[in-house]
Design a protein around this motif. Structure first.
Motif, mmCIF file in Angstrom:
data_model
loop_
_atom_site.group_PDB
_atom_site.id
_atom_site.type_symbol
_atom_site.label_atom_id
_atom_site.label_comp_id
_atom_site.label_asym_id
_atom_site.label_seq_id
_atom_site.Cartn_x
_atom_site.Cartn_y
_atom_site.Cartn_z
ATOM 1 N N LEU A 85 -0.736 16.891 -18.007
ATOM 2 C CA LEU A 85 0.364 16.118 -18.577
ATOM 3 C C LEU A 85 0.703 16.655 -19.964
ATOM 4 O O LEU A 85 -0.165 17.074 -20.722
ATOM 5 N N LEU A 86 1.975 16.605 -20.292
ATOM 6 C CA LEU A 86 2.480 17.263 -21.493
ATOM 7 C C LEU A 86 2.539 16.347 -22.710
ATOM 8 O O LEU A 86 2.750 16.817 -23.812
ATOM 9 N N GLY A 87 2.387 15.044 -22.503
ATOM 10 C CA GLY A 87 2.559 14.108 -23.609
ATOM 11 C C GLY A 87 4.012 13.694 -23.748
ATOM 12 O O GLY A 87 4.877 14.111 -22.974
ATOM 13 N N ASN A 88 4.302 12.873 -24.764
ATOM 14 C CA ASN A 88 5.677 12.418 -25.031
ATOM 15 C C ASN A 88 6.313 11.751 -23.820
ATOM 16 O O ASN A 88 7.482 11.994 -23.505
ATOM 17 N N GLY A 89 5.549 10.917 -23.124
ATOM 18 C CA GLY A 89 6.107 10.159 -22.009
ATOM 19 C C GLY A 89 5.903 10.787 -20.647
ATOM 20 O O GLY A 89 6.238 10.169 -19.624
ATOM 21 N N ASP A 90 5.385 12.005 -20.582
ATOM 22 C CA ASP A 90 5.090 12.630 -19.290
ATOM 23 C C ASP A 90 3.991 11.815 -18.617
ATOM 24 O O ASP A 90 2.941 11.577 -19.218
ATOM 25 N N MET A 91 4.201 11.382 -17.377
ATOM 26 C CA MET A 91 3.242 10.471 -16.764
ATOM 27 C C MET A 91 2.977 10.782 -15.296
ATOM 28 O O MET A 91 3.796 11.402 -14.618
ATOM 29 N N GLU A 92 1.815 10.339 -14.861
ATOM 30 C CA GLU A 92 1.401 10.470 -13.468
ATOM 31 C C GLU A 92 1.201 9.067 -12.900
ATOM 32 O O GLU A 92 0.507 8.239 -13.487
ATOM 33 N N VAL A 93 1.836 8.796 -11.766
ATOM 34 C CA VAL A 93 1.765 7.470 -11.146
ATOM 35 C C VAL A 93 1.067 7.601 -9.803
ATOM 36 O O VAL A 93 1.464 8.416 -8.962
ATOM 37 N N THR A 94 0.032 6.825 -9.606
ATOM 38 C CA THR A 94 -0.679 6.831 -8.332
ATOM 39 C C THR A 94 -0.705 5.425 -7.755
ATOM 40 O O THR A 94 -0.722 4.439 -8.486
ATOM 41 N N PHE A 95 -0.691 5.366 -6.430
ATOM 42 C CA PHE A 95 -0.704 4.096 -5.713
ATOM 43 C C PHE A 95 -1.977 4.025 -4.871
ATOM 44 O O PHE A 95 -2.338 5.012 -4.215
ATOM 45 N N ILE A 96 -2.617 2.884 -4.907
ATOM 46 C CA ILE A 96 -3.832 2.702 -4.126
ATOM 47 C C ILE A 96 -3.506 2.921 -2.643
ATOM 48 O O ILE A 96 -2.558 2.355 -2.112
ATOM 49 N N GLY A 97 -4.301 3.758 -1.986
ATOM 50 C CA GLY A 97 -4.090 4.025 -0.569
ATOM 51 C C GLY A 97 -3.234 5.246 -0.293
ATOM 52 O O GLY A 97 -3.047 5.638 0.860
ATOM 53 N N ARG A 98 -2.692 5.865 -1.345
ATOM 54 C CA ARG A 98 -1.898 7.084 -1.166
ATOM 55 C C ARG A 98 -2.600 8.252 -1.840
ATOM 56 O O ARG A 98 -3.174 8.112 -2.917
ATOM 57 N N ASP A 99 -2.513 9.408 -1.210
ATOM 58 C CA ASP A 99 -3.159 10.586 -1.765
ATOM 59 C C ASP A 99 -2.270 11.316 -2.771
ATOM 60 O O ASP A 99 -2.761 11.999 -3.661
ATOM 61 N N THR A 100 -0.963 11.185 -2.616
ATOM 62 C CA THR A 100 -0.021 11.942 -3.444
ATOM 63 C C THR A 100 0.413 11.142 -4.655
ATOM 64 O O THR A 100 0.791 9.979 -4.540
ATOM 65 N N ALA A 101 0.358 11.792 -5.813
ATOM 66 C CA ALA A 101 0.818 11.158 -7.049
ATOM 67 C C ALA A 101 2.291 11.465 -7.274
ATOM 68 O O ALA A 101 2.833 12.430 -6.741
ATOM 69 N N ILE A 102 2.930 10.629 -8.074
ATOM 70 C CA ILE A 102 4.317 10.841 -8.475
ATOM 71 C C ILE A 102 4.332 11.135 -9.974
ATOM 72 O O ILE A 102 3.658 10.458 -10.750
ATOM 73 N N TYR A 103 5.088 12.142 -10.358
ATOM 74 C CA TYR A 103 5.183 12.488 -11.765
ATOM 75 C C TYR A 103 6.555 12.092 -12.293
ATOM 76 O O TYR A 103 7.569 12.263 -11.608
ATOM 77 N N GLY A 104 6.575 11.556 -13.497
ATOM 78 C CA GLY A 104 7.839 11.099 -14.057
ATOM 79 C C GLY A 104 7.846 11.215 -15.567
ATOM 80 O O GLY A 104 6.861 11.658 -16.176
ATOM 81 N N GLN A 105 8.943 10.787 -16.149
ATOM 82 C CA GLN A 105 9.110 10.823 -17.600
ATOM 83 C C GLN A 105 9.483 9.429 -18.085
ATOM 84 O O GLN A 105 10.517 8.896 -17.710
ATOM 85 N N ALA A 106 8.624 8.842 -18.895
ATOM 86 C CA ALA A 106 8.906 7.519 -19.441
ATOM 87 C C ALA A 106 9.906 7.654 -20.587
ATOM 88 O O ALA A 106 9.793 8.571 -21.408
ATOM 89 N N PRO A 107 10.908 6.773 -20.642
ATOM 90 C CA PRO A 107 11.897 6.862 -21.728
ATOM 91 C C PRO A 107 11.301 6.430 -23.062
ATOM 92 O O PRO A 107 10.428 5.568 -23.119
ATOM 93 N N TYR A 108 11.779 7.046 -24.118
ATOM 94 C CA TYR A 108 11.325 6.670 -25.459
ATOM 95 C C TYR A 108 12.168 5.511 -25.982
ATOM 96 O O TYR A 108 13.396 5.541 -25.902
#
Length: 290
Positions: A175-198
């Motif tokens: 992760l790069l910082g500055n809102g870069d995020m990894e989202v995981t859901f219980i029961g799923r193997d694949t994570a979702i990557y996104g950008q949180a707004p400032y």
């Protein structure tokens, strides 16, 4: 938090903000959506509030059973007096767990973890939702059962990734910082990557001020109660303007190409004229020699 304020009234959602450090949630003090009107910064009050949340959860299930409702939505459809949702947000769980006074820390942590485990196990259907922020996910601070009861986990970059190895698999992407995020859901193997707004503190204060004014003045019940037809018209007008600009740009590009082509043709004519003049000059010279 702001997305909730935009979409829900205080009658629909109540926020319980726990900030033992007393820094991050002070912007929201005085907000009508806020439980008791201010963020909770006292540890003892915070723990007592969590016990109250547990009691509220159990009372709601009793009320659900009386009306034959299975969750908050179905209860509110049947009941005369509707219940709000409670969103409990704990900023830095470790600070809440490790600042006990007059009691053994290990026992204190154990009691609060047991409380969190009970709340996370069955609170969602009752309309009570828990968000926990922490930089430490060691089992001494947050139990494996509590983790598994939280269906969505979001990870941001921190300076000490080793503190939360067990919370989220961080090997997939740095992760790069500055809102870069990894989202995981219980029961799923694949994570979702996104950008949180400032969102700056100034923006938060402005929204809180506007929300408080709207509620006090009895205006629209929600910031989302706006004229969508008007907005859609503005969007369509903007699209038309963009298409017109694009058309004009295409015309300008064509004109530019035409000018360039004309310039090339002029140069060719100039060269042809020069060549003809040279041929004429040679012919005149040969004629004079005769």
């Amino acid at each position: 938090i702001l997305s909730i304020l935009y979409r829900a009234t205080p009658e629909q959602v109540q926020l319980v903000l726990v900030d033992v450090v007393g820094i991050n949630f002070t912007y929201y003090n005085g907000l009508p959506h806020l439980y008791k009107g201010q963020a909770i910064t006292n540890r003892t009050v915070a723990v007592d509030t969590l016990y109250w949340i547990e009691n509220e959860m159990n009372e709601r299930y009793k009320n659900f059973n009386e009306l034959g409702a299975k969750d908050l939505d179905s209860y509110n459809e049947l009941a005369d007096q509707k219940m709000p949702r409670y969103v409990v947000i704990i900023d830095e769980l470790v600070e809440l767990l490790s600042t006990g006074e007059g009691k053994d820390d290990k026992e204190d942590i154990k009691d609060i973890n047991a409380l969190l485990k009970r709340i996370t196990a069955k609170s969602r259907a009752s309309g009570i939702h828990l968000i926990i922020a922490t930089q430490y996910d060691a089992t001494q601070y947050i139990s494996g059962t509590t983790k598994s009861n939280i269906p969505v986990q979001i990870s941001f970059s921190t300076t000490h990734t080793s503190r939360f190895k067990g919370l989220i698999n961080r090997k997939k992407k740095k992760l790069l910082g500055n809102g870069d995020m990894e989202v995981t859901f219980i029961g799923r193997d694949t994570a979702i990557y996104g950008q949180a707004p400032y969102v700056s503190g100034k923006e938060v204060k402005t929204v809180v001020k506007d929300v408080a004014y709207i509620q006090e003045s009895g205006q629209e019940k929600s910031l989302m109660n706006i004229d969508l037809d008007s907005i859609n018209k503005e969007i369509e007008d903007t699209r038309k303007m963009i298409r017109k600009v694009q058309t004009n740009l295409s015309s300008l590009e064509q004109l530019k190409n035409d000018v360039q082509n004309s310039g090339s043709k002029v140069e060719e004519l100039k060269m042809e004229r020069t060549q003809k003049n040279e041929e004429l000059s040679t012919l005149e010279q040969e004629t004079s020699n005769l």
